[in-house]
Design a protein around this motif. Structure first.
Motif, mmCIF file in Angstrom:
data_model
loop_
_atom_site.group_PDB
_atom_site.id
_atom_site.type_symbol
_atom_site.label_atom_id
_atom_site.label_comp_id
_atom_site.label_asym_id
_atom_site.label_seq_id
_atom_site.Cartn_x
_atom_site.Cartn_y
_atom_site.Cartn_z
ATOM 1 N N GLY A 53 0.807 -1.203 0.000
ATOM 2 C CA GLY A 53 0.000 0.000 0.000
ATOM 3 C C GLY A 53 0.840 1.253 0.000
ATOM 4 O O GLY A 53 2.073 1.204 -0.024
ATOM 5 N N ILE A 54 0.146 2.377 0.036
ATOM 6 C CA ILE A 54 0.784 3.686 0.046
ATOM 7 C C ILE A 54 0.361 4.385 1.332
ATOM 8 O O ILE A 54 -0.826 4.413 1.682
ATOM 9 C CB ILE A 54 0.367 4.518 -1.185
ATOM 10 C CG1 ILE A 54 0.805 3.798 -2.457
ATOM 11 C CG2 ILE A 54 0.955 5.919 -1.115
ATOM 12 C CD1 ILE A 54 0.276 4.439 -3.732
ATOM 13 N N VAL A 55 1.338 4.961 2.027
ATOM 14 C CA VAL A 55 1.050 5.665 3.271
ATOM 15 C C VAL A 55 0.204 6.890 2.948
ATOM 16 O O VAL A 55 0.595 7.731 2.135
ATOM 17 C CB VAL A 55 2.343 6.076 4.000
ATOM 18 C CG1 VAL A 55 2.028 6.893 5.238
ATOM 19 C CG2 VAL A 55 3.162 4.849 4.366
ATOM 20 N N ASN A 56 -0.969 6.980 3.560
ATOM 21 C CA ASN A 56 -1.864 8.114 3.354
ATOM 22 C C ASN A 56 -1.701 9.156 4.456
ATOM 23 O O ASN A 56 -1.754 10.348 4.201
ATOM 24 C CB ASN A 56 -3.316 7.641 3.300
ATOM 25 C CG ASN A 56 -4.265 8.771 2.983
ATOM 26 O OD1 ASN A 56 -4.000 9.557 2.087
ATOM 27 N ND2 ASN A 56 -5.346 8.856 3.724
ATOM 28 N N LYS A 57 -1.483 8.675 5.692
ATOM 29 C CA LYS A 57 -1.356 9.589 6.825
ATOM 30 C C LYS A 57 -0.527 8.917 7.907
ATOM 31 O O LYS A 57 -0.690 7.733 8.178
ATOM 32 C CB LYS A 57 -2.744 9.945 7.368
ATOM 33 C CG LYS A 57 -2.737 10.915 8.521
ATOM 34 C CD LYS A 57 -4.163 11.191 8.998
ATOM 35 C CE LYS A 57 -4.122 12.105 10.214
ATOM 36 N NZ LYS A 57 -5.449 12.277 10.798
ATOM 37 N N VAL A 58 0.368 9.692 8.520
ATOM 38 C CA VAL A 58 1.135 9.209 9.665
ATOM 39 C C VAL A 58 0.523 9.837 10.911
ATOM 40 O O VAL A 58 0.500 11.057 11.052
ATOM 41 C CB VAL A 58 2.628 9.597 9.541
ATOM 42 C CG1 VAL A 58 3.406 9.099 10.749
ATOM 43 C CG2 VAL A 58 3.225 9.032 8.253
ATOM 44 N N ASN A 59 -0.009 9.009 11.784
ATOM 45 C CA ASN A 59 -0.681 9.478 12.995
ATOM 46 C C ASN A 59 0.316 9.629 14.140
ATOM 47 O O ASN A 59 1.375 8.988 14.157
ATOM 48 C CB ASN A 59 -1.795 8.512 13.404
ATOM 49 C CG ASN A 59 -2.807 8.332 12.299
ATOM 50 O OD1 ASN A 59 -3.182 9.272 11.611
ATOM 51 N ND2 ASN A 59 -3.237 7.090 12.114
ATOM 52 N N ASP A 60 -0.030 10.463 15.131
ATOM 53 C CA ASP A 60 0.845 10.711 16.275
ATOM 54 C C ASP A 60 0.866 9.562 17.273
ATOM 55 O O ASP A 60 1.759 9.494 18.113
ATOM 56 C CB ASP A 60 0.405 11.997 16.999
ATOM 57 C CG ASP A 60 0.614 13.236 16.142
ATOM 58 O OD1 ASP A 60 1.520 13.216 15.290
ATOM 59 O OD2 ASP A 60 -0.128 14.217 16.335
#
Length: 115
Positions: A70-77
């Motif tokens: 997959g492709i990283v859409n969002k990096v969460n804290d």
């Protein structure tokens, strides 16, 4: 006397005392080889994996340890990422589930196909 009694009653070999220095040198050499070929490479691999996970950014193509591409859409804290597995389909994963080795292999194959 039976064989067991003979074994335990045997006297130690006669002769001069042997120096323990060669034994210590051999043990040190074994520990050094073990460290060079086992511990050091594993520590380096773990360090590279940790750096890769910390440097994840939106748009990176990754492969999880379960084999999900997959492709990283969002990096969460909170230590998770949102991964786009197909257009419009997202899953939330722990960052630790990303495989550096498999991601690099998949990205190398993708760049080789473009050539």
């Amino acid at each position: 006397m039976n064989l067991m009694n003979t074994f335990f009653l045997m006297a130690p070999p006669q002769g001069g005392e042997q120096s323990p220095i060669p034994t210590f040198i051999m043990m040190g050499a074994i520990i050094l080889v073990f460290w060079l070929f086992m511990i050091r490479p594993q520590a380096k691999k773990a360090k590279d994996q940790k750096k890769y996970i910390e440097d994840l950014a939106k748009g990176d193509k990754v492969v999880t340890i379960a084999g999900i591409h997959g492709i990283v859409n969002k990096v969460n804290d909170d230590g998770t990422i949102n991964l786009e597995v197909s257009p419009g389909s997202y899953i939330k994963l722990e960052k630790s589930a990303i495989s550096l080795e498999w991601s690099q292999t998949a990205n190398k194959a993708a760049t080789a196909d473009k050539k």
